[in-house]
Design a protein around this motif. Structure first.
Motif, PDB file in Angstrom:
ATOM      1  N   GLU A  55      -7.649  -5.363   2.087  1.00 44.87           N
ATOM      2  CA  GLU A  55      -7.606  -4.325   1.054  1.00 44.87           C
ATOM      3  C   GLU A  55      -8.957  -3.636   0.900  1.00 44.87           C
ATOM      4  N   LEU A  56     -10.030  -4.392   0.968  1.00 44.93           N
ATOM      5  CA  LEU A  56     -11.368  -3.810   0.871  1.00 44.93           C
ATOM      6  C   LEU A  56     -11.594  -2.804   1.998  1.00 44.93           C
ATOM      7  N   ILE A  57     -11.268  -3.199   3.217  1.00 47.04           N
ATOM      8  CA  ILE A  57     -11.471  -2.326   4.371  1.00 47.04           C
ATOM      9  C   ILE A  57     -10.518  -1.132   4.312  1.00 47.04           C
ATOM     10  N   ASP A  58      -9.248  -1.410   4.098  1.00 43.94           N
ATOM     11  CA  ASP A  58      -8.223  -0.363   4.061  1.00 43.94           C
ATOM     12  C   ASP A  58      -8.556   0.695   3.012  1.00 43.94           C
ATOM     13  N   ASN A  59      -8.802   0.263   1.793  1.00 43.89           N
ATOM     14  CA  ASN A  59      -9.094   1.215   0.718  1.00 43.89           C
ATOM     15  C   ASN A  59     -10.456   1.863   0.888  1.00 43.89           C
ATOM     16  N   GLY A  60     -11.390   1.135   1.467  1.00 41.81           N
ATOM     17  CA  GLY A  60     -12.705   1.722   1.749  1.00 41.81           C
ATOM     18  C   GLY A  60     -12.622   2.871   2.734  1.00 41.81           C
ATOM     19  N   VAL A  61     -11.824   2.685   3.784  1.00 42.29           N
ATOM     20  CA  VAL A  61     -11.651   3.754   4.778  1.00 42.29           C
ATOM     21  C   VAL A  61     -11.008   4.974   4.125  1.00 42.29           C
ATOM     22  N   ILE A  62      -9.967   4.744   3.339  1.00 42.47           N
ATOM     23  CA  ILE A  62      -9.288   5.871   2.676  1.00 42.47           C
ATOM     24  C   ILE A  62     -10.218   6.567   1.687  1.00 42.47           C
ATOM     25  N   MET A 122      -4.459   3.782  -6.576  1.00 43.63           N
ATOM     26  CA  MET A 122      -5.097   2.777  -5.725  1.00 43.63           C
ATOM     27  C   MET A 122      -4.927   1.380  -6.324  1.00 43.63           C
ATOM     28  N   VAL A 123      -5.088   1.254  -7.631  1.00 41.67           N
ATOM     29  CA  VAL A 123      -4.910  -0.057  -8.278  1.00 41.67           C
ATOM     30  C   VAL A 123      -3.481  -0.557  -8.084  1.00 41.67           C
ATOM     31  N   LEU A 124      -2.493   0.319  -8.273  1.00 39.70           N
ATOM     32  CA  LEU A 124      -1.101  -0.067  -8.057  1.00 39.70           C
ATOM     33  C   LEU A 124      -0.883  -0.497  -6.609  1.00 39.70           C
ATOM     34  N   GLU A 135       0.834  -1.209   0.000  1.00 38.98           N
ATOM     35  CA  GLU A 135       0.000   0.000   0.000  1.00 38.98           C
ATOM     36  C   GLU A 135       0.863   1.253   0.000  1.00 38.98           C
ATOM     37  N   ILE A 136       1.808   1.299   0.918  1.00 33.69           N
ATOM     38  CA  ILE A 136       2.643   2.493   1.040  1.00 33.69           C
ATOM     39  C   ILE A 136       3.478   2.686  -0.223  1.00 33.69           C
ATOM     40  N   LEU A 137       4.103   1.626  -0.686  1.00 31.02           N
ATOM     41  CA  LEU A 137       4.921   1.720  -1.892  1.00 31.02           C
ATOM     42  C   LEU A 137       4.076   2.158  -3.092  1.00 31.02           C
ATOM     43  N   GLY A 138       2.899   1.560  -3.244  1.00 33.78           N
ATOM     44  CA  GLY A 138       2.010   1.924  -4.350  1.00 33.78           C
ATOM     45  C   GLY A 138       1.578   3.375  -4.288  1.00 33.78           C
ATOM     46  N   MET A 139       1.232   3.834  -3.096  1.00 31.60           N
ATOM     47  CA  MET A 139       0.797   5.222  -2.956  1.00 31.60           C
ATOM     48  C   MET A 139       1.956   6.188  -3.170  1.00 31.60           C
TER      49      MET A 139
END
Length: 179
Positions: free
Chosen positions: A119-126, A74-76, A56-60
């Motif tokens: 990933e669903l929860i993490d990205n949903g919160v963001i 987000m996809v990355l 997540e961190i690297l992708g962002m």
């Protein structure tokens, strides 16, 4: 170091260091649905969270540094979260001497649901956090929302892992290779 007394498959008492023998826990959990401990589930979730957080961190960071839009970034981040999540599990299974193909199948079986929920929860919160999707790497909102989203993902994913381990699935499979 904490020691636990276990019974092997023949009913004999065995005394093993807590961190070296997960097979007794796994066998117990597999034969007694719901028998997985919260501690075991939390360790499995933390393992998964580590790979997801790296990805997540690297992708962002990469997406933001390249000036990509939110969707591409987000996809990355999701792709890299799965990659690093699987890689950490794969590494530990390969260290146990398992061939690559078998190790890859075990990693996919052990981590797919856990990483997907995380990933669903993490990205949903963001995505739902006001302003988080538009925050840059220099903004405290970026890092704060990311930290909170990973913490929420950990809390939600731990019961999923407990359920899976209690049925001999997920990280229960991985523990079979940690002899």
């Amino acid at each position: 170091m904490q020691h636990d007394t276990h019974h092997d498959q023949h009913g004999r008492h065995t005394d093993h260091a807590d961190h070296t023998d997960h097979s007794a826990h796994t066998a117990h959990a597999a034969h007694h649905p719901g028998g997985a401990s919260w501690s075991m589930a939390a360790r499995a979730t933390l393992h998964c969270l580590t790979g997801c957080a790296i990805g997540e961190i690297l992708g962002m960071v990469i997406g933001t540094a390249l000036g990509w839009g939110n969707m591409e970034t987000m996809v990355l981040a999701i792709v890299l979260a799965f990659f690093f999540g699987y890689s950490l599990t794969l590494r530990s299974i390969l260290k146990a001497g398992v061939d690559f193909r078998t190790a890859l199948r075990v990693a996919f079986a052990a981590d797919t649901l856990s990483i997907a929920v995380m990933e669903l929860i993490d990205n949903g919160v963001i995505a739902l956090w006001p302003g988080a999707m538009d925050a840059t790497l220099a903004d405290s909102l970026f890092w704060g929302a990311l930290a909170i989203s990973l913490a929420v993902a950990f809390v939600v994913t731990t019961p999923v892992n407990k359920w899976m381990i209690g049925r001999g699935k997920g990280h229960a499979v991985v523990h079979q290779y940690h002899h």
